[in-house]
Structures are given as C-alpha cells and as structure tokens.
Design a protein around this motif. Sequence first.
Motif: not given
Length: 151
Positions: A1-27
């Motif tokens: 198991m490895a550890y990573w960090l990804i950057k994203s503009e929160p307006e584009e695809c931020g934490l709120t998007h991942f919360i909204a898609a918390s059951d199926q995930g996001i590509p």
Amino acid sequence: MAYWLIKSEPEECGLTHFIAASDQGIPWDGVRNYQARNFIRAMQPGDRVLLYHSSCQRVGIAGELRVISEPYPDPLQFDPDSRYFDAKATRVVPRWTAIDLVLASALSRLVPLVELKRMKAFKSSPLVKKGNRLSVMPLTREQWLAVEKIA
DNA sequence: GCCAACGTTGGC
DNA sequence: GCCAACGTTGGC
C-alpha cells in the motif's frame, strides 16, 4: 500500500464533490503532465491519497481518499469535445491515464499550506516548494502519519 | 491580478 | 539538439 497526494481546485473537484459521491467514487482524469501520469500508473487499489485544495482562498489538505481501481486509459483523451482531448493518443497506444478515487474521510480540519511548510516531514517535499506544479506526488509514510497526527 | 516557475512547442 | 516564445500552474 502506497501513499500519495493529489492537488485539485476545490471548485473543480474538491472535498465536497467527494462527499457527494462518497458511495461510488470519482474518476480522476484530465491529468496531462507526464510525471504526474507516471505516478498515477503506479497506483494500486487500496492506496491512500491526500486531497489537497489548490488555487483557492484556503490552500491545504482537506481529506483522505482511497484508490478503488487499477489505472486505466483516460477516456477524455479520445473525446474530441473534451478540453483534455489529445489527437496523438490512440486506443492502441493511449497516452494518458486515469484512476478512480473514493472518499475515505474528511479531515477534522483543513491543514493549511503554511502549516505544512513548518513541518519537518515536508521539509524536502515538492509540495512546499515555490513554483511547484506537480499535481500528483508520492508521500512517505512519515508524511502521511504527520498529517494524520495534526488533522 | 500579479508574477515566478517550469513544461511544451516549434523554428532553426 | 538548442533555445526562445508561449502557455499553464499556483501562491500570494
């Protein structure tokens, strides 16, 4: 198991998007930088990922994600209507790679960049270097634990 | 909005 | 293969 960090503009695809898609995930697609792409290609299901909010008022780490797919050819490279279309990519020899991510947990607070800059574990990380443009990077276990500890 | 850093492109 | 021009990223 490895550890990573990804950057994203929160307006584009931020934490709120991942919360909204918390059951199926996001590509996680549209990455068009070779170094970042190569890191995506090294990802495996189960890997842990920190989500960093960039280019916004409060820059810093917002949440924890988990890799839920093998790396696969980014479909946007084949779509002429996409801003991520790449005329030089073919189905036989794809150029760009995507991966699916799902929310593991939101941090109890946003860990701001200024704080990361003070942390010993991130002393040599490209994340805190001025002018750094790498949007996907590996983390050491030490860096991961250091963030978990203060979040 | 500004500006520094840096990757990519294209002419030669 | 060099390098200037250009575009993009990203903090402030």
